[in-house]
Enzyme design. Structure first.
Site, PDB file in Angstrom:
ATOM      1  N   GLY A 281      -9.212   2.333  27.424  1.00 58.52           N
ATOM      2  CA  GLY A 281      -9.037   3.777  27.569  1.00 58.52           C
ATOM      3  C   GLY A 281      -8.101   4.332  26.513  1.00 58.52           C
TER       4      GLY A 281
ATOM      5  N   GLY B  90     -13.492   4.520  29.601  1.00 56.76           N
ATOM      6  CA  GLY B  90     -12.983   4.061  28.303  1.00 56.76           C
ATOM      7  C   GLY B  90     -14.133   3.757  27.369  1.00 56.76           C
TER       8      GLY B  90
ATOM      9  N   LEU C  33      -3.363  -0.122  34.153  1.00 55.19           N
ATOM     10  CA  LEU C  33      -3.686   1.251  33.754  1.00 55.19           C
ATOM     11  C   LEU C  33      -5.081   1.674  34.195  1.00 55.19           C
ATOM     12  CD1 LEU C  33      -1.284   0.447  31.761  1.00 55.19           C
ATOM     13  CD2 LEU C  33      -2.294   2.062  30.172  1.00 55.19           C
TER      14      LEU C  33
ATOM     15  N   SER D 114      -7.918   3.281  35.772  1.00 55.20           N
ATOM     16  CA  SER D 114      -8.196   4.384  36.699  1.00 55.20           C
ATOM     17  C   SER D 114      -8.761   5.548  35.901  1.00 55.20           C
ATOM     18  CB  SER D 114      -6.914   4.877  37.393  1.00 55.20           C
ATOM     19  OG  SER D 114      -7.184   6.065  38.126  1.00 55.20           O
TER      20      SER D 114
ATOM     21  N   ALA E  88       0.843   2.034  36.150  1.00 55.67           N
ATOM     22  CA  ALA E  88       0.769   3.369  35.531  1.00 55.67           C
ATOM     23  C   ALA E  88       0.467   4.380  36.629  1.00 55.67           C
ATOM     24  CB  ALA E  88      -0.318   3.391  34.458  1.00 55.67           C
TER      25      ALA E  88
ATOM     26  N   TYR F 137      -7.388  11.182  43.431  1.00 54.57           N
ATOM     27  CA  TYR F 137      -6.517  10.637  42.374  1.00 54.57           C
ATOM     28  C   TYR F 137      -5.064  10.558  42.866  1.00 54.57           C
ATOM     29  CZ  TYR F 137      -4.411  10.285  37.663  1.00 54.57           C
ATOM     30  OH  TYR F 137      -3.705   9.892  36.543  1.00 54.57           O
TER      31      TYR F 137
ATOM     32  N   GLU G 209       6.543 -10.127  48.610  1.00 54.47           N
ATOM     33  CA  GLU G 209       6.149 -11.254  47.756  1.00 54.47           C
ATOM     34  C   GLU G 209       7.138 -11.478  46.625  1.00 54.47           C
ATOM     35  OE1 GLU G 209       3.366 -12.997  48.378  1.00 54.47           O
ATOM     36  OE2 GLU G 209       2.689 -11.717  50.023  1.00 54.47           O
TER      37      GLU G 209
ATOM     38  N   ARG H 253      -9.770  17.075  29.500  1.00 49.97           N
ATOM     39  CA  ARG H 253      -8.340  17.371  29.610  1.00 49.97           C
ATOM     40  C   ARG H 253      -7.979  18.479  28.621  1.00 49.97           C
ATOM     41  NH1 ARG H 253      -5.859  11.364  30.606  1.00 49.97           N
ATOM     42  NH2 ARG H 253      -7.706  10.657  29.492  1.00 49.97           N
TER      43      ARG H 253
HETATM   44  P1  NAD Z   1      -8.671   6.752  30.396  1.00 52.20           P
HETATM   45  O1  NAD Z   1      -9.740   7.259  31.290  1.00 52.20           O
HETATM   46  O2  NAD Z   1      -8.822   6.983  28.936  1.00 52.20           O
HETATM   47  O3  NAD Z   1      -8.453   5.203  30.604  1.00 52.20           O
HETATM   48  C1  NAD Z   1      -8.630   4.562  31.841  1.00 52.20           C
HETATM   49  C2  NAD Z   1      -9.313   3.242  31.579  1.00 52.20           C
HETATM   50  O4  NAD Z   1      -9.484   2.539  32.812  1.00 52.20           O
HETATM   51  C3  NAD Z   1     -10.719   3.394  30.982  1.00 52.20           C
HETATM   52  O5  NAD Z   1     -10.860   2.550  29.865  1.00 52.20           O
HETATM   53  C4  NAD Z   1     -11.650   2.996  32.115  1.00 52.20           C
HETATM   54  O6  NAD Z   1     -12.877   2.484  31.652  1.00 52.20           O
HETATM   55  C5  NAD Z   1     -10.794   1.985  32.843  1.00 52.20           C
HETATM   56  N1  NAD Z   1     -11.165   1.806  34.246  1.00 52.20           N
HETATM   57  C6  NAD Z   1     -11.324   2.753  35.196  1.00 52.20           C
HETATM   58  N2  NAD Z   1     -11.668   2.188  36.380  1.00 52.20           N
HETATM   59  C7  NAD Z   1     -11.717   0.840  36.165  1.00 52.20           C
HETATM   60  C8  NAD Z   1     -12.010  -0.273  36.971  1.00 52.20           C
HETATM   61  N3  NAD Z   1     -12.326  -0.131  38.272  1.00 52.20           N
HETATM   62  N4  NAD Z   1     -11.975  -1.504  36.432  1.00 52.20           N
HETATM   63  C9  NAD Z   1     -11.659  -1.664  35.122  1.00 52.20           C
HETATM   64  N5  NAD Z   1     -11.371  -0.640  34.295  1.00 52.20           N
HETATM   65  C10 NAD Z   1     -11.399   0.604  34.808  1.00 52.20           C
HETATM   66  O7  NAD Z   1      -7.300   7.382  30.927  1.00 52.20           O
HETATM   67  P2  NAD Z   1      -5.824   7.299  30.306  1.00 52.20           P
HETATM   68  O8  NAD Z   1      -5.383   8.666  30.013  1.00 52.20           O
HETATM   69  O9  NAD Z   1      -5.778   6.273  29.243  1.00 52.20           O
HETATM   70  O10 NAD Z   1      -5.004   6.803  31.582  1.00 52.20           O
HETATM   71  C11 NAD Z   1      -4.600   5.462  31.725  1.00 52.20           C
HETATM   72  C12 NAD Z   1      -3.729   5.333  32.958  1.00 52.20           C
HETATM   73  O11 NAD Z   1      -2.569   6.154  32.827  1.00 52.20           O
HETATM   74  C13 NAD Z   1      -4.428   5.755  34.249  1.00 52.20           C
HETATM   75  O12 NAD Z   1      -4.047   4.888  35.280  1.00 52.20           O
HETATM   76  C14 NAD Z   1      -3.881   7.136  34.507  1.00 52.20           C
HETATM   77  O13 NAD Z   1      -3.867   7.435  35.879  1.00 52.20           O
HETATM   78  C15 NAD Z   1      -2.474   7.021  33.939  1.00 52.20           C
HETATM   79  N6  NAD Z   1      -1.979   8.328  33.529  1.00 52.20           N
HETATM   80  C16 NAD Z   1      -2.396   8.910  32.371  1.00 52.20           C
HETATM   81  C17 NAD Z   1      -1.924  10.168  32.035  1.00 52.20           C
HETATM   82  C18 NAD Z   1      -2.319  10.855  30.741  1.00 52.20           C
HETATM   83  O14 NAD Z   1      -1.883  12.003  30.516  1.00 52.20           O
HETATM   84  N7  NAD Z   1      -3.071  10.253  29.880  1.00 52.20           N
HETATM   85  C19 NAD Z   1      -1.051  10.845  32.890  1.00 52.20           C
HETATM   86  C20 NAD Z   1      -0.690  10.233  34.082  1.00 52.20           C
HETATM   87  C21 NAD Z   1      -1.135   8.960  34.389  1.00 52.20           C
HETATM   88  N1  UDP Z   2      -6.930  23.485  31.647  1.00 49.46           N
HETATM   89  C1  UDP Z   2      -7.403  24.630  31.032  1.00 49.46           C
HETATM   90  N2  UDP Z   2      -8.538  24.540  30.297  1.00 49.46           N
HETATM   91  C2  UDP Z   2      -9.207  23.371  30.117  1.00 49.46           C
HETATM   92  C3  UDP Z   2      -8.707  22.203  30.741  1.00 49.46           C
HETATM   93  C4  UDP Z   2      -7.566  22.302  31.517  1.00 49.46           C
HETATM   94  O1  UDP Z   2      -6.815  25.710  31.147  1.00 49.46           O
HETATM   95  O2  UDP Z   2     -10.220  23.380  29.412  1.00 49.46           O
HETATM   96  C5  UDP Z   2      -5.674  23.569  32.421  1.00 49.46           C
HETATM   97  C6  UDP Z   2      -5.745  22.965  33.815  1.00 49.46           C
HETATM   98  O3  UDP Z   2      -6.206  23.923  34.739  1.00 49.46           O
HETATM   99  C7  UDP Z   2      -4.295  22.563  34.037  1.00 49.46           C
HETATM  100  C8  UDP Z   2      -3.795  22.204  32.647  1.00 49.46           C
HETATM  101  O4  UDP Z   2      -4.695  22.825  31.733  1.00 49.46           O
HETATM  102  O5  UDP Z   2      -3.559  23.663  34.502  1.00 49.46           O
HETATM  103  C9  UDP Z   2      -3.762  20.696  32.389  1.00 49.46           C
HETATM  104  O6  UDP Z   2      -5.045  20.180  32.707  1.00 49.46           O
HETATM  105  P1  UDP Z   2      -5.455  18.671  32.448  1.00 49.46           P
HETATM  106  O7  UDP Z   2      -6.826  18.509  33.022  1.00 49.46           O
HETATM  107  O8  UDP Z   2      -5.280  18.316  31.023  1.00 49.46           O
HETATM  108  O9  UDP Z   2      -4.387  17.820  33.246  1.00 49.46           O
HETATM  109  P2  UDP Z   2      -3.756  17.948  34.717  1.00 49.46           P
HETATM  110  O10 UDP Z   2      -2.317  18.137  34.453  1.00 49.46           O
HETATM  111  O11 UDP Z   2      -4.354  19.105  35.435  1.00 49.46           O
HETATM  112  O12 UDP Z   2      -4.096  16.650  35.345  1.00 49.46           O
END
Ligand code: NAD
Ligand code: UDP
Length: 363
Positions: free
Chosen positions: A34, A60, A97, A99, A138, A169, A187, A210
């Site tokens: 991802g 991803g 990570l 999800s 994460a 989520y 554990e 996003r």
């Molecule tokens: P992303 O969607 O790009 O990456 C998530 C990855 O997890 C993907 O590659 C997907 O294929 C894999 N995945 C999902 N379900 C799976 C499963 N059941 N088995 C194996 N792989 C699986 O998202 P990201 O932005 O890279 O987020 C990564 C982590 O960080 C997530 O847990 C997310 O909740 C957390 N997070 C991200 C943000 C952000 O702003 N990017 C913010 C808060 C939390």
């Molecule tokens: N948002 C927006 N336009 C878009 C996508 C998102 O105005 O095309 C807004 C969304 O409603 C939220 C903020 O931008 O208030 C951040 O959204 P994002 O989906 O990136 O992450 P979130 O913090 O909501 O998980």
């Protein structure tokens, strides 16, 4: 379960000296294909660790790993971590990570999101316990829901709607935190929880919906920037390199957390749109769409604990981070053009919010 591994041949540039943290470690990164996971894999490989990336490629992309397949220190296992999966050999740390993370993704994959937060987290925890390995979860600022405390400190318990569309989520991550904490108690698992606030940068899927990737794609295509609601809601945007530095610090420590990781510079969504328009020199108009259900009104991390426990402070400001992000997207015009048509279709704006104060209905 597909546990295919991809053979490797030419290594990434390696450090000449011993990695700064001491010994070379073998780290399992779930969700490593991802956005964040691929940057974490890259950072671990660069400092000399071995990496086993486990990903089902649901949100991803294999291309995020293109630069690593040639490295003998890198192994890719395609598997759903919500099902049983096998990792051969030593494991020194597990970074969990996996999800869906983008709202359109977890709306599209509600049951999978709950499964990976619950069963997937338990499988990853069991792997860590079996190897007496460090485990880092994460988690997310979404555990605070639509926060009543501002900025958000780790001791705030949150304000989450447990039956709304975002709950798949938010509650999956809250359950994952509870599960990891229970494994630490029962554990003696070496668990660390990080709560990640909105992070952006290269390798975001251009169509994942996003806000940063959407605005950049729309601005580069000359399409309207879709602001949900009036754009007065706030977020605090962290550049990916900073976030990965925080994840690495958490992997290397024995800190239990939870620890907020995010850039505390708060701005409105409207301000973000204006900044993207300035950086891209785009004349795209603004298109206001309904605010999604339960969209948090404001969000800003208190990062005092991250500074004290991990010595972590973000370094990259939004202007710099957005310029790097725009440059990455601009170098992929075909993907950006394709994503434009996807983003023009129905997104989370399909889920209009009830007036504030009224309970949201589950969709
Ligand atoms: P992303 O969607 O790009 O990456 C998530 C990855 O997890 C993907 O590659 C997907 O294929 C894999 N995945 C999902 N379900 C799976 C499963 N059941 N088995 C194996 N792989 C699986 O998202 P990201 O932005 O890279 O987020 C990564 C982590 O960080 C997530 O847990 C997310 O909740 C957390 N997070 C991200 C943000 C952000 O702003 N990017 C913010 C808060 C939390
Ligand atoms: N948002 C927006 N336009 C878009 C996508 C998102 O105005 O095309 C807004 C969304 O409603 C939220 C903020 O931008 O208030 C951040 O959204 P994002 O989906 O990136 O992450 P979130 O913090 O909501 O998980």
């Amino acid at each position: 379960m597909d546990t295919s591994t991809i053979p490797v041949s030419t290594p990434l540039p390696r450090p000449d000296s011993v990695p700064v943290h001491g010994a070379r470690r073998r780290v399992v990164v779930t969700g490593g294909a991802g956005f964040l996971g691929s940057h974490l894999c890259e950072a671990l490989l660069r400092r000399g660790d071995e990496v086993v990336c486990v990903d089902d490629l649901s949100t991803g992309r294999r291309e995020n790993l293109d630069g690593f397949f040639a490295d003998p220190a890198f192994t890719f296992v395609q598997a759903d971590v919500s099902e049983a999966f096998v990792i051969d050999g030593a494991v020194d740390a597990v970074a969990h990570l996996a999800s869906p993370a983008s709202p359109p993704d977890y709306h599209r994959l509600p049951l999978e999101t709950l499964a990976v937060g619950s069963r997937g987290t338990e499988n990853a925890l069991k792997l860590a316990v079996a190897h007496r390995a460090r485990f880092v979860l994460a988690s997310t600022s979404e555990v605070y829901g639509d926060p009543l405390v501002h900025p958000q400190t780790e001791d705030y318990w949150g304000n989450v709607n447990s039956v709304g569309p975002r709950s798949v989520y938010d509650e999956a991550k809250r359950f994952a935190e509870a599960l990891a904490s229970a494994y630490a108690r029962t554990e003696s698992a070496d668990v660390g929880i990080v709560r990640i606030f909105n992070t952006y940068g290269p390798r975001m899927r251009p169509e994942d919906g996003r806000v940063v990737s959407s605005f950049v794609v729309q601005a580069l295509n000359g399409d309207p920037l879709t602001i949900y609601g009036d754009g007065s809601q706030t977020r605090s945007f962290c550049y990916v390199d900073d976030l990965v530095a925080g994840l690495m610090a958490m992997l290397d420590s024995t800190e239990a957390g939870p620890v907020n990781l995010g850039n505390p510079h708060e701005r409105t969504v409207r301000e973000l749109a204006d900044l993207v328009l300035t950086i891209t020199r785009s004349v795209s108009p603004i298109d206001h769409q309904p605010l999604p259900v339960d969209d948090p009104t404001r969000r800003k991390p208190d990062i005092t604990r991250a500074g004290a426990a991990l010595g972590w402070v973000p370094q990259v400001d939004a202007e710099d981070g957005l310029r790097r992000t725009v440059a990455w997207f601009a170098a992929r015009p075909q993907a950006v053009a394709l994503a434009g048509s996807v983003l023009a279709g129905p997104q989370t704006a399909e889920l209009p919010a009830p007036p504030r104060g009224e309970p949201a209905r589950a969709s």
